[in-house]
Design a protein around this motif. Structure first.
Motif, PDB file in Angstrom:
ATOM      1  N   ARG A 177       1.217  -1.114   0.023  1.00  0.00           N
ATOM      2  CA  ARG A 177       0.245   0.362  -0.042  1.00  0.00           C
ATOM      3  C   ARG A 177       0.851   1.373   0.053  1.00  0.00           C
ATOM      4  N   ASN A 178       1.963   1.253   0.515  1.00  0.00           N
ATOM      5  CA  ASN A 178       3.056   2.078   0.475  1.00  0.00           C
ATOM      6  C   ASN A 178       3.394   2.529  -0.562  1.00  0.00           C
ATOM      7  N   ALA A 179       3.718   1.967  -1.362  1.00  0.00           N
ATOM      8  CA  ALA A 179       4.894   1.759  -2.503  1.00  0.00           C
ATOM      9  C   ALA A 179       3.680   2.774  -3.368  1.00  0.00           C
ATOM     10  N   PHE A 180       2.843   1.919  -3.551  1.00  0.00           N
ATOM     11  CA  PHE A 180       1.592   2.214  -4.179  1.00  0.00           C
ATOM     12  C   PHE A 180       1.227   3.411  -4.217  1.00  0.00           C
ATOM     13  N   ALA A 181       1.413   4.179  -3.080  1.00  0.00           N
ATOM     14  CA  ALA A 181       1.145   5.171  -2.915  1.00  0.00           C
ATOM     15  C   ALA A 181       2.122   6.738  -3.555  1.00  0.00           C
ATOM     16  N   ALA A 182       3.304   5.885  -3.035  1.00  0.00           N
ATOM     17  CA  ALA A 182       4.557   6.812  -3.533  1.00  0.00           C
ATOM     18  C   ALA A 182       4.700   6.880  -4.932  1.00  0.00           C
ATOM     19  N   TYR A 183       4.231   5.562  -5.380  1.00  0.00           N
ATOM     20  CA  TYR A 183       4.212   5.883  -6.926  1.00  0.00           C
ATOM     21  C   TYR A 183       3.125   6.992  -7.371  1.00  0.00           C
ATOM     22  N   GLU A 184       1.961   6.788  -7.295  1.00  0.00           N
ATOM     23  CA  GLU A 184       1.154   7.579  -7.921  1.00  0.00           C
ATOM     24  C   GLU A 184       1.827   9.015  -7.651  1.00  0.00           C
ATOM     25  N   ALA A 185       2.064   9.363  -6.073  1.00  0.00           N
ATOM     26  CA  ALA A 185       1.901  10.320  -6.335  1.00  0.00           C
ATOM     27  C   ALA A 185       3.795  10.730  -6.848  1.00  0.00           C
ATOM     28  N   MET A 186       3.542  10.747  -7.398  1.00  0.00           N
ATOM     29  CA  MET A 186       5.964  10.636  -8.430  1.00  0.00           C
ATOM     30  C   MET A 186       4.964  11.723  -8.600  1.00  0.00           C
ATOM     31  N   PRO A 187       4.028  11.863  -9.834  1.00  0.00           N
ATOM     32  CA  PRO A 187       4.083  12.763 -11.188  1.00  0.00           C
ATOM     33  C   PRO A 187       4.723  13.844 -10.423  1.00  0.00           C
ATOM     34  N   ASP A 188       3.733  14.322  -8.665  1.00  0.00           N
ATOM     35  CA  ASP A 188       4.322  15.959  -8.329  1.00  0.00           C
ATOM     36  C   ASP A 188       5.966  16.469  -7.358  1.00  0.00           C
ATOM     37  N   TRP A 189       6.390  15.550  -7.993  1.00  0.00           N
ATOM     38  CA  TRP A 189       7.675  15.687  -7.041  1.00  0.00           C
ATOM     39  C   TRP A 189       8.252  15.948  -8.271  1.00  0.00           C
ATOM     40  N   GLN A 190      10.259  16.837  -7.371  1.00  0.00           N
ATOM     41  CA  GLN A 190      10.996  16.991  -8.402  1.00  0.00           C
ATOM     42  C   GLN A 190      12.410  16.676  -7.762  1.00  0.00           C
ATOM     43  N   PRO A 191      12.594  15.917  -8.837  1.00  0.00           N
ATOM     44  CA  PRO A 191      13.264  15.205  -8.407  1.00  0.00           C
ATOM     45  C   PRO A 191      14.904  16.037  -7.695  1.00  0.00           C
ATOM     46  N   SER A 192      15.136  16.980  -7.364  1.00  0.00           N
ATOM     47  CA  SER A 192      16.612  17.792  -6.860  1.00  0.00           C
ATOM     48  C   SER A 192      16.404  18.321  -5.603  1.00  0.00           C
ATOM     49  N   SER A 193      14.636  17.717  -5.019  1.00  0.00           N
ATOM     50  CA  SER A 193      13.638  18.879  -3.873  1.00  0.00           C
ATOM     51  C   SER A 193      13.963  17.523  -2.508  1.00  0.00           C
ATOM     52  N   ARG A 194      15.077  18.255  -1.784  1.00  0.00           N
ATOM     53  CA  ARG A 194      14.692  17.464  -0.606  1.00  0.00           C
ATOM     54  C   ARG A 194      13.299  17.108   0.121  1.00  0.00           C
ATOM     55  N   VAL A 195      13.132  18.376   0.339  1.00  0.00           N
ATOM     56  CA  VAL A 195      12.151  17.854   0.904  1.00  0.00           C
ATOM     57  C   VAL A 195      10.466  17.068   0.376  1.00  0.00           C
ATOM     58  N   ASN A 196      10.355  16.615  -1.614  1.00  0.00           N
ATOM     59  CA  ASN A 196      10.043  15.916  -1.813  1.00  0.00           C
ATOM     60  C   ASN A 196      10.069  14.316  -1.942  1.00  0.00           C
ATOM     61  N   LEU A 197      12.333  14.286  -1.607  1.00  0.00           N
ATOM     62  CA  LEU A 197      12.870  13.306  -1.427  1.00  0.00           C
ATOM     63  C   LEU A 197      12.175  12.512  -0.057  1.00  0.00           C
ATOM     64  N   LEU A 198      11.925  13.162   0.904  1.00  0.00           N
ATOM     65  CA  LEU A 198      11.420  13.216   2.471  1.00  0.00           C
ATOM     66  C   LEU A 198      10.232  12.667   2.448  1.00  0.00           C
ATOM     67  N   ARG A 199       9.193  13.061   1.578  1.00  0.00           N
ATOM     68  CA  ARG A 199       7.691  13.366   1.611  1.00  0.00           C
ATOM     69  C   ARG A 199       7.803  11.358   0.628  1.00  0.00           C
ATOM     70  N   ALA A 200       8.421  10.940  -0.134  1.00  0.00           N
ATOM     71  CA  ALA A 200       8.608   9.980  -0.757  1.00  0.00           C
ATOM     72  C   ALA A 200       8.600   9.147   0.344  1.00  0.00           C
ATOM     73  N   HIS A 201      10.268   9.450   0.776  1.00  0.00           N
ATOM     74  CA  HIS A 201      10.139   8.067   1.983  1.00  0.00           C
ATOM     75  C   HIS A 201       9.284   7.995   3.184  1.00  0.00           C
ATOM     76  N   GLU A 202       8.889   9.198   3.642  1.00  0.00           N
ATOM     77  CA  GLU A 202       7.216   9.388   4.461  1.00  0.00           C
ATOM     78  C   GLU A 202       6.606   8.219   4.017  1.00  0.00           C
TER      79      GLU A 202
END
Length: 344
Positions: A85-110
């Motif tokens: 469930r967590n992995a699916f949520a992360a991959y579905e949220a992926m289009p909203d992220w910027q690869p170079s953003s630390r905030v997005n990186l931490l959110r993905a891990h969350e």
């Protein structure tokens, strides 16, 4: 702007693979749009999630992952179901992220690790070593350096003018070298490489390269180790480019001409049920040999899963999908399908 430059030796093998992958991407993009349906994309996303988690010892099958995401009851460990469930949520949220953003990186891990570890969405606060069995194969940098190293890596990513294929692979390796989190680093590295590639070519958002990595898991870890020993990411970049090429080849050539879900007797399924008719109940390894396939991810996606979904075959031990003695056999519907094929 970071002055950090990850060490890398550009090789002729890399250049050859980049040319090959670029051609494959062009072929995939030009394919009939019918083959890029939401149904197929979801199926590829499920394969991606199952494979990435399987690398981390999650035992759920593609069929079980599909059932979890459909809200069905699945016999499995609660942690493994939560990982899905967590992995699916992360991959579905992926289009909203910027690869170079630390905030997005931490959110993905969350999203990936929420409910699984205490310090999800935070950099680790303790030292960590990576073991294969009882052998220490990598000692990650101390926790006091993690934030600085990640910031340097993200700044490099934002400013890099390297080819995106190279950049994504280098980032993946450097991320695993830093090992910034207490857990979930492998799945995060694979997720972030997909994010980088998807922003270059959107068609790569749903490419299940993780399935290739899972099938070549020993080579994946060997490439990481070789990169550590050579103090540059070159061996790992070559491995990942090869894996991307294999995944693209499967996407371009491996998909059957008909929809494997709506057309229960596509060419691959026909081969599968005919083999079962000839030989009786068979293990996956035997069935793959029967139909002449060596790539398990391709076999599952185009042969096994469609036949199961259309109830043409069934497991001999459905209560234990990953049983070492698991075999597959024709259902009554499958026997009827074989009879119809013979009379056609």
């Amino acid at each position: 702007m970071s002055r950090y430059q990850p060490p890398l030796t550009l090789t002729s093998k890399m250049l050859s693979l980049i040319a090959e992958i670029s051609e494959q991407i062009g072929q995939l993009t030009a394919m009939d749009e019918r083959l890029q349906t939401p149904q197929l994309r979801r199926g590829n996303r499920i394969r991606t999630i199952q494979a990435s988690l399987a690398i981390e010892n999650n035992t759920l099958s593609v069929e079980q992952v599909t059932a979890v995401l459909a809200g069905q009851r699945v016999l499995g460990l609660p942690r493994e179901i939560q990982e899905v469930r967590n992995a699916f949520a992360a991959y579905e949220a992926m289009p909203d992220w910027q690869p170079s953003s630390r905030v997005n990186l931490l959110r993905a891990h969350e999203l990936l690790m929420g409910g699984l570890i205490d310090d999800f969405g935070q950099f680790r606060r303790a030292g960590v070593g990576i073991y294969r069995g009882d052998k220490l194969v990598h000692m990650a940098p101390p926790p006091s350096r993690v934030a600085h190293l990640i910031d340097d890596l993200l700044a490099w990513l934002a400013a890099s003018d390297w080819h995106p294929l190279i950049t994504s692979c280098v980032f993946h390796y450097e991320f695993e070298f830093i090992h910034p989190f207490a857990d979930g680093n492998g799945r995060m590295g694979r997720l972030w490489q997909t994010l980088i590639l998807s922003q270059w070519r959107p068609v790569l958002s749903y490419l299940p390269v993780e399935a290739v990595i899972r099938d070549q898991q020993d080579a994946y870890y060997a490439a990481l180790s070789a990169a550590d020993q050579s103090a540059e990411s070159t061996p790992f970049v070559e491995f990942m480019l090869q894996a991307l090429s294999v995944a693209l080849e499967e996407a371009v050539l491996g998909e059957p001409a008909s929809d494997p879900v709506t057309d229960p007797v596509s060419d691959p399924v026909r081969k599968l049920i005919s083999a079962l008719h000839r030989n009786g109940p068979r293990k996956i390894s035997d069935l793959m040999a029967d139909v002449g396939l060596a790539h398990k991810a391709n076999f599952r996606a185009n042969y096994l899963r469609p036949a199961l979904a259309n109830e043409l075959i069934e497991m001999t031990h459905p209560e234990s999908p990953n049983s070492p003695v698991q075999k597959y056999r024709l259902t009554q519907l499958g026997k009827q399908a074989v009879a119809q094929l013979k009379s056609a």
